[in-house]
Design a protein around this motif. Structure first.
Motif, PDB file in Angstrom:
ATOM      1  N   ARG A 250       0.810  -1.224   0.000  1.00 52.27           N
ATOM      2  CA  ARG A 250       0.000   0.000   0.000  1.00 52.27           C
ATOM      3  C   ARG A 250       0.845   1.276   0.000  1.00 52.27           C
ATOM      4  O   ARG A 250       0.305   2.379  -0.111  1.00 52.27           O
ATOM      5  CB  ARG A 250      -0.930   0.006   1.221  1.00 52.27           C
ATOM      6  CG  ARG A 250      -2.015  -1.071   1.183  1.00 52.27           C
ATOM      7  CD  ARG A 250      -3.075  -0.836   2.242  1.00 52.27           C
ATOM      8  NE  ARG A 250      -2.539  -1.009   3.583  1.00 52.27           N
ATOM      9  CZ  ARG A 250      -2.548  -2.168   4.249  1.00 52.27           C
ATOM     10  NH1 ARG A 250      -3.050  -3.254   3.665  1.00 52.27           N
ATOM     11  NH2 ARG A 250      -2.065  -2.251   5.465  1.00 52.27           N
ATOM     12  N   PRO A 252       3.386   4.201  -1.325  1.00 47.32           N
ATOM     13  CA  PRO A 252       3.822   4.777  -2.604  1.00 47.32           C
ATOM     14  C   PRO A 252       5.302   4.486  -2.800  1.00 47.32           C
ATOM     15  O   PRO A 252       6.011   4.142  -1.858  1.00 47.32           O
ATOM     16  CB  PRO A 252       3.566   6.283  -2.412  1.00 47.32           C
ATOM     17  CG  PRO A 252       3.625   6.484  -0.930  1.00 47.32           C
ATOM     18  CD  PRO A 252       3.082   5.229  -0.312  1.00 47.32           C
ATOM     19  N   PHE A 253       5.772   4.643  -4.043  1.00 49.24           N
ATOM     20  CA  PHE A 253       7.167   4.327  -4.331  1.00 49.24           C
ATOM     21  C   PHE A 253       8.102   5.378  -3.743  1.00 49.24           C
ATOM     22  O   PHE A 253       7.882   6.579  -3.884  1.00 49.24           O
ATOM     23  CB  PHE A 253       7.405   4.225  -5.832  1.00 49.24           C
ATOM     24  CG  PHE A 253       8.857   4.022  -6.182  1.00 49.24           C
ATOM     25  CD1 PHE A 253       9.458   2.783  -5.985  1.00 49.24           C
ATOM     26  CD2 PHE A 253       9.625   5.069  -6.670  1.00 49.24           C
ATOM     27  CE1 PHE A 253      10.794   2.585  -6.275  1.00 49.24           C
ATOM     28  CE2 PHE A 253      10.961   4.875  -6.981  1.00 49.24           C
ATOM     29  CZ  PHE A 253      11.547   3.637  -6.781  1.00 49.24           C
ATOM     30  N   TRP A 257      12.565   1.761  -1.442  1.00 47.38           N
ATOM     31  CA  TRP A 257      12.034   0.452  -1.825  1.00 47.38           C
ATOM     32  C   TRP A 257      13.155  -0.512  -2.196  1.00 47.38           C
ATOM     33  O   TRP A 257      12.971  -1.727  -2.129  1.00 47.38           O
ATOM     34  CB  TRP A 257      11.073   0.601  -3.026  1.00 47.38           C
ATOM     35  CG  TRP A 257       9.662   0.886  -2.618  1.00 47.38           C
ATOM     36  CD1 TRP A 257       9.242   1.720  -1.630  1.00 47.38           C
ATOM     37  CD2 TRP A 257       8.471   0.348  -3.220  1.00 47.38           C
ATOM     38  NE1 TRP A 257       7.865   1.754  -1.571  1.00 47.38           N
ATOM     39  CE2 TRP A 257       7.373   0.913  -2.533  1.00 47.38           C
ATOM     40  CE3 TRP A 257       8.236  -0.533  -4.266  1.00 47.38           C
ATOM     41  CZ2 TRP A 257       6.053   0.612  -2.872  1.00 47.38           C
ATOM     42  CZ3 TRP A 257       6.921  -0.835  -4.611  1.00 47.38           C
ATOM     43  CH2 TRP A 257       5.851  -0.273  -3.908  1.00 47.38           C
TER      44      TRP A 257
END
Length: 315
Positions: A250, A252-253, A257
């Motif tokens: 869920r 956001p990038f 990451w």
């Protein structure tokens, strides 16, 4: 040139974790090629890509240091981002490990310089920690990065015949893994929830026991009791992180990451090596892990390139 005007001025330090992730994928495919006697040199191609990305990122960060020295100093002084600085030395170590079979002379220079740089960064960062007044909210799994690099050294040093050096770095990494493990878990359990950009660093928890197991195997030649304990520590940690996948999906990038990638790769290589050392495990699991790590790297690489195109990579 005015500071911040150059495109490289927004290059985030955590992006060096991309080299760690790509190098880790190369080690996964090297293990797969060895295990299944594959003839396509996928690992060599990934190794070349890892080296290219490292050179580009290093050049970009030098450009940032020249054009936006204030931004670089801000990252180095930041209680969280400073822990991604050793990703540079870890990248050298991983590139050296990948080059051992094909370029032994270059490998020695790569992992040797990486080991020296990483030891210097470890001493510098820990000295800073010992100065006190580190905000509790700043403690997060990224603090493991300086420790993880130390337990990587034996993967190159032991096969090259530097066994005492390997044990020194292994002991150093294990010391800080234990100390930081208590601190990080205490902060995660009793402190505020990690900010969204830092939540991917939870995956870093998998890396220390996975790499420590591989280091143990490289130094002793067998899993033994110590190696078995380390491997199953990696397994339970991986299961705890796996339970976080719905929450991760869920988010956001963010450049952070990439923190998912190297720990996943290190764990996959550990499963390969433990299966070969003990005959415990199955081919289906190895295929699934190899495929999952490959898809993960491709996906995050794609999102990173898209963010670069949109100019939001620094976010």
């Amino acid at each position: 040139m005015t500071e911040g005007r150059s495109p490289c001025s927004n290059l985030p330090l955590p992006l060096f974790a991309a080299v760690m992730g790509l190098s880790g994928l190369g080690l996964v495919w090297h293990a797969a090629e060895s295990h299944w006697a594959l003839t396509v040199p996928v690992s060599s191609l990934i190794g070349i890509l890892s080296a290219l990305v490292f050179v580009l990122l290093l050049a970009g960060y030098v450009c940032k240091a020249v054009n936006a020295p204030g931004a670089v100093l801000e990252e180095i002084r930041h209680p969280v981002r400073i822990n991604f600085l050793p990703a540079i030395s870890i990248s050298l170590l991983l590139l050296g490990i990948q080059a051992q079979q094909v370029l032994p002379a270059a490998s020695l220079w790569l992992w040797g310089s990486g080991a020296v740089l990483h030891l210097a960064l470890t001493v510098g960062i820990v000295t800073r920690w010992l100065g006190g007044e580190q905000p509790v909210a700043a403690i997060n799994p990224a603090w493991f990065i300086p420790a993880v690099g130390n337990v990587l050294v034996p993967l190159a040093a032991a096969p090259a015949g530097y066994l005492q050096l390997a044990w020194f770095f292994f002991a150093t990494g294990m010391l800080f893994w234990v100390v930081l493990g208590v601190m990080v878990f205490h902060r995660l359990i009793t402190g505020p929830a990690l900010e969204p950009p830092m939540r991917p660093t939870l995956a870093v928890l998998v890396a220390p026991p996975s790499v420590a197991f591989l280091a143990w195997l490289a130094m002793t030649g067998e899993a033994g009791i110590g190696g078995t304990l380390l491997f199953y520590m990696a397994v339970i940690t991986a299961l705890l992180v796996l339970a976080q996948v719905p929450a991760f999906a869920r988010l956001p990038f963010f450049p952070s990451w990439w923190a998912y990638t190297f720990p996943s790769a290190a764990f996959t290589v550990a499963v390969f090596r433990y299966t070969e050392a003990t005959t415990v495990g199955g081919e289906a699991l190895l295929v699934a892990l190899t495929g999952a790590v490959t898809v993960l790297l491709i996906g995050i690489s794609g999102m990173t390139l898209r963010a670069m195109y949109r100019g939001t990579l620094h976010a």
